[in-house]
Design an enzyme around this catalytic site. Structure first.
Site, mmCIF file in Angstrom:
data_model
loop_
_atom_site.group_PDB
_atom_site.id
_atom_site.type_symbol
_atom_site.label_atom_id
_atom_site.label_comp_id
_atom_site.label_asym_id
_atom_site.label_seq_id
_atom_site.Cartn_x
_atom_site.Cartn_y
_atom_site.Cartn_z
ATOM 1 N N HIS A 1 0.824 -1.208 0.000
ATOM 2 C CA HIS A 1 0.000 0.000 0.000
ATOM 3 C C HIS A 1 0.859 1.260 0.000
ATOM 4 O O HIS A 1 0.388 2.321 -0.424
ATOM 5 C CB HIS A 1 -0.946 -0.014 1.199
ATOM 6 C CG HIS A 1 -2.154 -0.865 0.981
ATOM 7 N ND1 HIS A 1 -3.441 -0.367 1.039
ATOM 8 C CD2 HIS A 1 -2.280 -2.187 0.689
ATOM 9 C CE1 HIS A 1 -4.303 -1.343 0.792
ATOM 10 N NE2 HIS A 1 -3.623 -2.461 0.584
ATOM 11 N N VAL B 1 1.279 3.704 -3.990
ATOM 12 C CA VAL B 1 0.764 5.077 -3.932
ATOM 13 C C VAL B 1 1.932 6.042 -3.739
ATOM 14 O O VAL B 1 2.549 6.089 -2.681
ATOM 15 C CB VAL B 1 -0.256 5.241 -2.779
ATOM 16 C CG1 VAL B 1 -0.818 6.656 -2.774
ATOM 17 C CG2 VAL B 1 -1.382 4.219 -2.913
ATOM 18 N N HIS C 1 -0.275 -13.377 -0.600
ATOM 19 C CA HIS C 1 -1.479 -13.843 0.079
ATOM 20 C C HIS C 1 -1.335 -15.247 0.643
ATOM 21 O O HIS C 1 -2.322 -15.825 1.104
ATOM 22 C CB HIS C 1 -2.677 -13.773 -0.876
ATOM 23 C CG HIS C 1 -3.199 -12.390 -1.092
ATOM 24 N ND1 HIS C 1 -4.168 -12.077 -2.020
ATOM 25 C CD2 HIS C 1 -2.874 -11.213 -0.482
ATOM 26 C CE1 HIS C 1 -4.425 -10.785 -1.978
ATOM 27 N NE2 HIS C 1 -3.646 -10.230 -1.058
ATOM 28 N N THR C 2 -0.129 -15.775 0.614
ATOM 29 C CA THR C 2 0.110 -17.042 1.300
ATOM 30 C C THR C 2 0.125 -16.844 2.816
ATOM 31 O O THR C 2 0.076 -17.796 3.589
ATOM 32 C CB THR C 2 1.432 -17.690 0.833
ATOM 33 O OG1 THR C 2 1.515 -19.024 1.346
ATOM 34 C CG2 THR C 2 2.642 -16.895 1.308
ATOM 35 N N ASP D 1 -4.835 -17.844 3.465
ATOM 36 C CA ASP D 1 -4.488 -19.231 3.176
ATOM 37 C C ASP D 1 -5.043 -20.114 4.298
ATOM 38 O O ASP D 1 -4.546 -20.075 5.416
ATOM 39 C CB ASP D 1 -2.966 -19.369 3.092
ATOM 40 C CG ASP D 1 -2.497 -20.803 2.916
ATOM 41 O OD1 ASP D 1 -3.350 -21.697 2.801
ATOM 42 O OD2 ASP D 1 -1.273 -21.023 2.889
#
Length: 332
Positions: free
Chosen positions: A74, A78, A197-198, A251
């Site tokens: 994030h 940006v 995202h694991t 996960d």
């Protein structure tokens, strides 16, 4: 510039090897002033302090690595990797609803306080964040690798710049590609970095559009790309009327371990978010998903390269920006 200390195993994909050679031999287009030994003379303990802070925090709270990874994404998406997401105040990036659920700030602040004692006014918050996210992966069982430092902190942080620069969980593949491409990241980087995202978690609201509620208040699955049994589990964990603070692990199998299970989950149609599932259903990305699902070494080697590119997005160096005394506040 020093060579990146990554060694490709025999099973690694050939085109990633070519990418590696290109990265080693060519300067980073947006980070030519970064260096692998930037703090060697001015603050030799910089990376040691950050690594120990991350390890200590993770030993107490295993959710820290996932929070730090999300935080660096994030930040870098940006206005580049300038720690602008750390600045507090009305109208800042941190105040935007898309960022109010971010965490891991205390880890960055802790490392900064120690470094200000030993090396006052020397180590930027942007470098601390990039290093902390790198070390978070190792702390969770992932690969260890070097990244260059020398980033400086941005002075500007506005909520208005957030939404147009981050991926929404409901995005189509073309929409996700557009955002990544605007940051200089390739389709390969997209698949690799999605592997973050694991670890980590997501709020129930981030995947609620994969279900519908009928007139009798009964919920059912409407997204055919999601496994039915997994959908039932999600509905149990996120009952109707549940608090907005309820989260679900990205996960479900190895929640706090950085491994290739994320891709295995995708192969079983158990991607938590719609933006996860499209990696399997889109023919442009399916091959890499299949490869990483059976070859963790290939994922780990690719992760090091793509993370390097992520943390080099639009960095400020030289006389740009500043070195903040406190990460949550601009100087002066």
């Amino acid at each position: 510039m020093e060579k990146i200390p990554l060694v490709f195993p025999p099973t690694a994909i050939l085109y990633r090897l070519v990418t590696f050679v290109m990265v080693v031999l060519a300067p980073f287009p947006s980070s030519a002033d970064l260096s692998f030994n930037f703090y060697a003379a001015s603050c030799p303990s910089a990376e040691f302090v950050v690594r120990n802070t991350v390890r200590s925090a993770t030993s107490v709270d295993p959710t820290i690595p996932g929070k730090l990874l999300r935080l660096v994404f994030h930040d870098c998406f940006v206005n580049g990797c300038d720690a602008s997401v750390l600045i507090q105040g009305n109208g800042t990036e941190r105040s935007d609803p898309a960022n109010t659920s971010l965490g891991g700030f205390s880890v960055i602040d802790s490392a900064k306080r120690v470094l200000e004692i030993f090396c006052p006014g020397t180590v930027s918050c942007a470098d601390i964040l990039a290093l902390a996210a790198r070390d978070a992966v190792e702390a969770a069982g992932g690969p260890a690798f070097q990244i260059p430092t020398g980033r400086r902190d941005g002075r500007v942080s506005t909520a208005a710049s957030v939404r147009s620069n981050i991926v929404d969980t409901s995005f189509t593949m073309n929409e996700i590609i557009k955002v990544f491409s605007s940051k200089g990241l390739s389709l390969d980087d997209l698949v690799v970095l999605s592997g973050a995202h694991t670890i980590g978690s997501a709020h129930c609201s981030s995947f609620s559009d994969r279900f519908r509620v009928d007139s009798k208040g009964k919920r059912s699955l409407i997204d055919a790309s999601l496994d039915g049994s997994y959908a039932d589990v999600l509905m149990q964990k996120c009952p109707l009327g549940a608090s907005s603070s309820v989260t679900v692990d990205n996960d479900p199998a190895t929640s706090f371990i950085f491994d290739n299970q994320y891709y295995r989950n995708l192969m079983e149609h158990k991607g938590l978010l719609q933006s996860d599932s499209v990696l399997l259903t889109d023919k442009r990305t399916r091959i890499m998903v299949e490869t990483f699902a059976i070859d963790q070494d290939s994922f780990f080697q690719s992760w090091g390269l793509s993370f390097l590119k992520l943390t080099s997005i639009e960095v400020k160096t030289g006389v740009e920006g500043e070195i903040r005394q406190t990460c949550s506040l601009s100087n002066g």
